[in-house]
Motif scaffolding. Sequence first.
Motif, PDB file in Angstrom:
ATOM      1  N   LYS A   1      39.228  55.430  42.021  1.00  0.00           N
ATOM      2  CA  LYS A   1      40.119  54.047  41.781  1.00  0.00           C
ATOM      3  C   LYS A   1      38.936  52.574  41.334  1.00  0.00           C
ATOM      4  O   LYS A   1      37.704  53.051  41.774  1.00  0.00           O
ATOM      5  CB  LYS A   1      40.049  53.793  43.580  1.00  0.00           C
ATOM      6  CG  LYS A   1      41.284  54.941  44.613  1.00  0.00           C
ATOM      7  CD  LYS A   1      42.538  55.039  43.507  1.00  0.00           C
ATOM      8  CE  LYS A   1      43.395  55.269  44.394  1.00  0.00           C
ATOM      9  NZ  LYS A   1      44.911  55.498  43.866  1.00  0.00           N
ATOM     10  N   VAL A   2      38.773  52.317  40.334  1.00  0.00           N
ATOM     11  CA  VAL A   2      38.835  51.205  39.858  1.00  0.00           C
ATOM     12  C   VAL A   2      39.353  49.774  40.373  1.00  0.00           C
ATOM     13  O   VAL A   2      40.779  49.516  40.056  1.00  0.00           O
ATOM     14  CB  VAL A   2      38.403  50.894  38.854  1.00  0.00           C
ATOM     15  CG1 VAL A   2      37.688  50.272  37.834  1.00  0.00           C
ATOM     16  CG2 VAL A   2      38.401  52.976  37.903  1.00  0.00           C
ATOM     17  N   ASN A   3      37.878  48.832  40.676  1.00  0.00           N
ATOM     18  CA  ASN A   3      38.673  47.597  41.149  1.00  0.00           C
ATOM     19  C   ASN A   3      38.095  46.336  40.683  1.00  0.00           C
ATOM     20  O   ASN A   3      36.498  46.801  41.130  1.00  0.00           O
ATOM     21  CB  ASN A   3      38.307  47.739  42.525  1.00  0.00           C
ATOM     22  CG  ASN A   3      38.917  45.774  43.049  1.00  0.00           C
ATOM     23  OD1 ASN A   3      40.143  45.246  42.974  1.00  0.00           O
ATOM     24  ND2 ASN A   3      38.361  45.245  43.567  1.00  0.00           N
ATOM     25  N   ILE A   4      37.367  45.782  39.645  1.00  0.00           N
ATOM     26  CA  ILE A   4      37.463  44.556  39.000  1.00  0.00           C
ATOM     27  C   ILE A   4      37.870  42.646  39.383  1.00  0.00           C
ATOM     28  O   ILE A   4      38.764  42.542  39.862  1.00  0.00           O
ATOM     29  CB  ILE A   4      37.363  44.829  37.657  1.00  0.00           C
ATOM     30  CG1 ILE A   4      35.893  43.294  37.375  1.00  0.00           C
ATOM     31  CG2 ILE A   4      38.465  44.742  36.669  1.00  0.00           C
ATOM     32  CD1 ILE A   4      35.881  43.303  36.009  1.00  0.00           C
ATOM     33  N   ASP A   5      37.066  41.994  40.379  1.00  0.00           N
ATOM     34  CA  ASP A   5      37.527  40.893  40.844  1.00  0.00           C
ATOM     35  C   ASP A   5      36.902  40.142  40.420  1.00  0.00           C
ATOM     36  O   ASP A   5      35.240  40.011  40.184  1.00  0.00           O
ATOM     37  CB  ASP A   5      37.242  40.953  42.657  1.00  0.00           C
ATOM     38  CG  ASP A   5      37.926  39.455  42.414  1.00  0.00           C
ATOM     39  OD1 ASP A   5      38.425  38.819  42.448  1.00  0.00           O
ATOM     40  OD2 ASP A   5      37.279  39.907  44.651  1.00  0.00           O
ATOM     41  N   THR A   6      36.880  39.305  39.664  1.00  0.00           N
ATOM     42  CA  THR A   6      36.504  37.971  38.579  1.00  0.00           C
ATOM     43  C   THR A   6      36.758  36.580  39.162  1.00  0.00           C
ATOM     44  O   THR A   6      38.049  36.710  40.029  1.00  0.00           O
ATOM     45  CB  THR A   6      37.207  37.981  37.270  1.00  0.00           C
ATOM     46  OG1 THR A   6      38.092  37.723  37.155  1.00  0.00           O
ATOM     47  CG2 THR A   6      36.212  39.756  36.977  1.00  0.00           C
ATOM     48  N   PRO A   7      36.412  35.494  39.281  1.00  0.00           N
ATOM     49  CA  PRO A   7      35.988  33.941  40.041  1.00  0.00           C
ATOM     50  C   PRO A   7      37.727  34.013  38.699  1.00  0.00           C
ATOM     51  O   PRO A   7      38.136  33.816  37.632  1.00  0.00           O
ATOM     52  CB  PRO A   7      35.876  33.511  39.328  1.00  0.00           C
ATOM     53  CG  PRO A   7      34.280  34.339  39.144  1.00  0.00           C
ATOM     54  CD  PRO A   7      35.224  35.279  38.365  1.00  0.00           C
ATOM     55  N   SER A   8      39.015  33.468  39.592  1.00  0.00           N
ATOM     56  CA  SER A   8      40.222  32.715  39.520  1.00  0.00           C
ATOM     57  C   SER A   8      39.760  31.324  38.571  1.00  0.00           C
ATOM     58  O   SER A   8      40.696  30.623  37.431  1.00  0.00           O
ATOM     59  CB  SER A   8      40.920  32.617  40.047  1.00  0.00           C
ATOM     60  OG  SER A   8      40.752  31.632  41.057  1.00  0.00           O
ATOM     61  N   ASP A   9      39.289  30.426  38.638  1.00  0.00           N
ATOM     62  CA  ASP A   9      38.868  29.267  38.633  1.00  0.00           C
ATOM     63  C   ASP A   9      37.424  30.026  37.815  1.00  0.00           C
ATOM     64  O   ASP A   9      36.261  28.541  38.218  1.00  0.00           O
ATOM     65  CB  ASP A   9      38.781  28.152  39.136  1.00  0.00           C
ATOM     66  CG  ASP A   9      37.714  28.923  41.051  1.00  0.00           C
ATOM     67  OD1 ASP A   9      37.177  29.491  40.656  1.00  0.00           O
ATOM     68  OD2 ASP A   9      37.279  27.726  41.244  1.00  0.00           O
TER      69      ASP A   9
END
Length: 367
Positions: free
Chosen positions: A256-264
């Motif tokens: 399972k790979v998850n990447i979370d980056t800023p939306s703004d």
Amino acid sequence: MKGQSSYSKLIGVMIQILVWVVFALVLFFYQPYLSNIDVPYQFWLKQVIILSMLVVAYYINSIVLVPRFLLKNLTGYYFMIIALLFVVIIFVTAQVDKSLHVHQLMDTAFHKRWEMMNEGKHGPPKPGKGGRGGLDTIGIAIIALVLGISTSVTTIQKWQKDKQEREELEKDKVTSELSFLKAQINPHFFFNTLNNIYALTVVDADVAGKAIHQLSRMMRYLLYDTQSGHTMLSQEIAFVKDYISLMQLRLTDVVKVNIDTPSDLKDEPIAPMIFLPFVENAFKHGVSATQDSHVDIIIWQRDKVLDLTVKNSIMNDNSISLDTNSGIGLVNTKRRLDLLYPGKYKLDISEANASNEYTVHLTIDLS
């Protein structure tokens, strides 16, 4: 830098001219009674000679004595020569005064002026030595002041020059070291990615071709878009996403790979290849083809502060790797952080915890 240096030299020359103008005014007009008498030209000639000697003494001290004696810790010799300069200037002044008869001429001019203003009175007051043309206390003080200024200015200029040279050498050293470290990181990434593509060639040649194309795009970014030493945060995040996409081509559903980056996202300049070694390390040691594993990447911003968290499960990696220099990417990344963001970053690495995870937490102040 060159224009700034020329400007500094121009300012230095103007300051020296101004200083000599001030000294000339003091030498020629410090006697308060000169305006009341007809000063003979011999007096002005003597003052010109004194000023010329002061100029010569200033630059002899600045160009020769301070660099060759004082700055080389030959203090005794330096002060002996300075004392000799004092004696020479005083001796030459006395000889000039004697040859030009300045003493007698000034006395005559003073008496003549006094007689015109006080007819019938006797015993005119005698002028001081300065009025008669000799070298008085003020003259000696001027010599000391000139040599003192010469010593101070030369010493300060030498200190500033040495400081500038040290800063330039340090800058060149840092630049060379950063280039060397980046050159090491790029092959590290390249070898690991080739290792992944090597595994794909056995399974699916078409997918391997796609991976090679994607790798070429990423290498183009490294070779051409990061030459200035900085890239934009959005570009670096896009590069990391491309890397993750490339890695996922060979992963199974158990990973399972998850990447979370800023939306703004607020774009900021950042050093390239800062994130990748941590992400790369997570994929290299945190995934398995048969066991449940995960890689979590979280990037967020708070004003000028950038935060990266990389978590991965800990796996025993027994696969064959084309990279024989394991770990060099992380070591060099730490060194690059020290050079690029001294005192502006914090790196915490936890190798194991209750969840059996390897966690990297990097915070960088981009202000």
